[in-house]
Design a protein around this motif. Structure first.
Motif, PDB file in Angstrom:
ATOM      1  N   ARG A 101      78.601   0.836 -38.691  1.00 16.88           N
ATOM      2  CA  ARG A 101      78.324   1.381 -37.344  1.00 16.88           C
ATOM      3  C   ARG A 101      77.891   0.233 -36.431  1.00 16.88           C
ATOM      4  N   VAL A 102      78.692  -0.011 -35.388  1.00 12.88           N
ATOM      5  CA  VAL A 102      78.458  -1.140 -34.493  1.00 12.88           C
ATOM      6  C   VAL A 102      78.019  -0.630 -33.121  1.00 12.88           C
ATOM      7  N   TYR A 103      77.021  -1.294 -32.575  1.00  5.36           N
ATOM      8  CA  TYR A 103      76.510  -0.992 -31.248  1.00  5.36           C
ATOM      9  C   TYR A 103      76.695  -2.204 -30.353  1.00  5.36           C
ATOM     10  N   THR A 104      76.673  -1.955 -29.073  1.00  4.97           N
ATOM     11  CA  THR A 104      76.645  -3.030 -28.095  1.00  4.97           C
ATOM     12  C   THR A 104      75.284  -2.981 -27.433  1.00  4.97           C
ATOM     13  N   GLY A 105      74.613  -4.124 -27.413  1.00  4.47           N
ATOM     14  CA  GLY A 105      73.275  -4.182 -26.832  1.00  4.47           C
ATOM     15  C   GLY A 105      73.212  -5.170 -25.683  1.00  4.47           C
ATOM     16  N   ILE A 106      72.439  -4.843 -24.683  1.00  2.00           N
ATOM     17  CA  ILE A 106      72.285  -5.719 -23.521  1.00  2.00           C
ATOM     18  C   ILE A 106      71.381  -6.900 -23.897  1.00  2.00           C
ATOM     19  N   THR A 107      71.712  -8.067 -23.410  1.00  2.00           N
ATOM     20  CA  THR A 107      70.919  -9.264 -23.647  1.00  2.00           C
ATOM     21  C   THR A 107      70.002  -9.509 -22.447  1.00  2.00           C
ATOM     22  N   GLU A 108      69.127 -10.492 -22.589  1.00  6.73           N
ATOM     23  CA  GLU A 108      68.254 -10.853 -21.477  1.00  6.73           C
ATOM     24  C   GLU A 108      69.090 -11.336 -20.286  1.00  6.73           C
ATOM     25  N   LEU A 109      70.143 -12.110 -20.565  1.00  4.63           N
ATOM     26  CA  LEU A 109      71.039 -12.550 -19.493  1.00  4.63           C
ATOM     27  C   LEU A 109      71.702 -11.351 -18.830  1.00  4.63           C
ATOM     28  N   GLY A 110      72.103 -10.352 -19.621  1.00  2.83           N
ATOM     29  CA  GLY A 110      72.690  -9.136 -19.072  1.00  2.83           C
ATOM     30  C   GLY A 110      71.731  -8.422 -18.142  1.00  2.83           C
ATOM     31  N   ARG A 111      70.467  -8.382 -18.517  1.00  2.00           N
ATOM     32  CA  ARG A 111      69.451  -7.759 -17.663  1.00  2.00           C
ATOM     33  C   ARG A 111      69.272  -8.545 -16.361  1.00  2.00           C
ATOM     34  N   GLN A 112      69.336  -9.872 -16.439  1.00  2.48           N
ATOM     35  CA  GLN A 112      69.215 -10.705 -15.241  1.00  2.48           C
ATOM     36  C   GLN A 112      70.394 -10.490 -14.300  1.00  2.48           C
ATOM     37  N   VAL A 113      71.602 -10.487 -14.851  1.00  4.13           N
ATOM     38  CA  VAL A 113      72.802 -10.271 -14.038  1.00  4.13           C
ATOM     39  C   VAL A 113      72.757  -8.889 -13.397  1.00  4.13           C
ATOM     40  N   LEU A 114      72.330  -7.898 -14.163  1.00  2.00           N
ATOM     41  CA  LEU A 114      72.213  -6.548 -13.625  1.00  2.00           C
ATOM     42  C   LEU A 114      71.189  -6.501 -12.495  1.00  2.00           C
ATOM     43  N   ALA A 115      70.060  -7.154 -12.672  1.00  2.00           N
ATOM     44  CA  ALA A 115      69.022  -7.170 -11.632  1.00  2.00           C
ATOM     45  C   ALA A 115      69.548  -7.799 -10.347  1.00  2.00           C
ATOM     46  N   GLU A 116      70.415  -8.809 -10.460  1.00  2.00           N
ATOM     47  CA  GLU A 116      71.004  -9.440  -9.281  1.00  2.00           C
ATOM     48  C   GLU A 116      72.104  -8.584  -8.669  1.00  2.00           C
ATOM     49  N   ALA A 117      72.832  -7.856  -9.510  1.00  2.00           N
ATOM     50  CA  ALA A 117      73.943  -7.034  -9.032  1.00  2.00           C
ATOM     51  C   ALA A 117      73.479  -5.719  -8.415  1.00  2.00           C
ATOM     52  N   LEU A 118      72.339  -5.218  -8.843  1.00  2.00           N
ATOM     53  CA  LEU A 118      71.872  -3.907  -8.380  1.00  2.00           C
ATOM     54  C   LEU A 118      71.710  -3.822  -6.866  1.00  2.00           C
ATOM     55  N   PRO A 119      71.047  -4.778  -6.196  1.00  2.52           N
ATOM     56  CA  PRO A 119      70.947  -4.670  -4.733  1.00  2.52           C
ATOM     57  C   PRO A 119      72.313  -4.818  -4.042  1.00  2.52           C
ATOM     58  N   VAL A 120      73.202  -5.607  -4.629  1.00  2.00           N
ATOM     59  CA  VAL A 120      74.560  -5.737  -4.088  1.00  2.00           C
ATOM     60  C   VAL A 120      75.250  -4.375  -4.143  1.00  2.00           C
ATOM     61  N   TYR A 121      75.134  -3.712  -5.283  1.00  2.46           N
ATOM     62  CA  TYR A 121      75.718  -2.395  -5.480  1.00  2.46           C
ATOM     63  C   TYR A 121      75.153  -1.382  -4.480  1.00  2.46           C
ATOM     64  N   GLU A 122      73.814  -1.334  -4.370  1.00  2.00           N
ATOM     65  CA  GLU A 122      73.180  -0.356  -3.493  1.00  2.00           C
ATOM     66  C   GLU A 122      73.566  -0.571  -2.027  1.00  2.00           C
ATOM     67  N   THR A 123      73.612  -1.819  -1.598  1.00  2.50           N
ATOM     68  CA  THR A 123      74.006  -2.121  -0.217  1.00  2.50           C
ATOM     69  C   THR A 123      75.468  -1.758   0.018  1.00  2.50           C
ATOM     70  N   ALA A 124      76.328  -2.124  -0.931  1.00  2.51           N
ATOM     71  CA  ALA A 124      77.758  -1.813  -0.797  1.00  2.51           C
ATOM     72  C   ALA A 124      77.998  -0.312  -0.797  1.00  2.51           C
ATOM     73  N   LEU A 125      77.256   0.406  -1.617  1.00  2.25           N
ATOM     74  CA  LEU A 125      77.403   1.862  -1.658  1.00  2.25           C
ATOM     75  C   LEU A 125      76.971   2.480  -0.337  1.00  2.25           C
ATOM     76  N   SER A 126      75.859   2.017   0.187  1.00  3.14           N
ATOM     77  CA  SER A 126      75.375   2.509   1.484  1.00  3.14           C
ATOM     78  C   SER A 126      76.391   2.217   2.591  1.00  3.14           C
ATOM     79  N   ASP A 127      76.964   1.016   2.570  1.00  9.04           N
ATOM     80  CA  ASP A 127      77.997   0.650   3.554  1.00  9.04           C
ATOM     81  C   ASP A 127      79.236   1.532   3.420  1.00  9.04           C
ATOM     82  N   ALA A 128      79.680   1.734   2.181  1.00 10.96           N
ATOM     83  CA  ALA A 128      80.878   2.563   1.954  1.00 10.96           C
ATOM     84  C   ALA A 128      80.642   3.987   2.428  1.00 10.96           C
TER      85      ALA A 128
END
Length: 147
Positions: A101-128
């Motif tokens: 049984r194999v899982y995919t787990g988020i890494t610390e780098l993944g959490r950092q990239v997500l933290a940087e992408a989240l405001p981009v996503y929220e702003t883009a969603l609001s604009d759209a």
């Protein structure tokens, strides 16, 4: 022999609603994909997967769970996971009780990239959503969905 050109096709009210929902999804999804790729260097499916992983207990999910979250088929999720692993955003994890049984787990780098992408996503969603507010077809539907 085909029907004469110019003949209208009548959709049921449910058919019309689904067509409008599909158009709304395509417009917003396309905008999100472009902005996330350009400004955060991450695709929309990758973003959704990282959000789901970050919110999962232990920060990990099984492939079938990622299929549900991303709305991708098994083959596409496998490719998505490989891309995320190659870039160091996720890692493969095995179940202690069942090594098959194999899982995919988020890494610390993944959490950092997500933290940087989240405001981009929220702003883009609001604009759209802001651009769609004035659309005669999709604006009222968006307003109704937001209620």
């Amino acid at each position: 022999m085909s029907d004469a050109p110019g003949r209208a096709v009548a959709l049921s009210s449910d058919g019309q609603l689904w067509a409008r929902l599909s158009a709304l999804h395509a417009r917003v999804g396309g905008a999100m994909q472009k902005v996330l790729q350009r400004r955060a260097d991450i695709g929309f499916s990758e973003f959704l997967a990282l959000v789901a992983l970050a919110n999962a207990e232990l920060g990990e999910l099984h492939m079938q769970e990622l299929e549900e979250v991303t709305q991708l088929n098994q083959s596409s999720v496998s490719r998505l996971v490989l891309r995320l692993e190659r870039t160091g955003l996720t890692e493969r994890r095995y179940c202690e009780r069942d090594r098959r049984r194999v899982y995919t787990g988020i890494t610390e780098l993944g959490r950092q990239v997500l933290a940087e992408a989240l405001p981009v996503y929220e702003t883009a969603l609001s604009d759209a959503f802001g651009h769609l507010t004035g659309d005669r077809e999709l604006g009222p539907l968006l307003a109704k969905l937001r209620e």
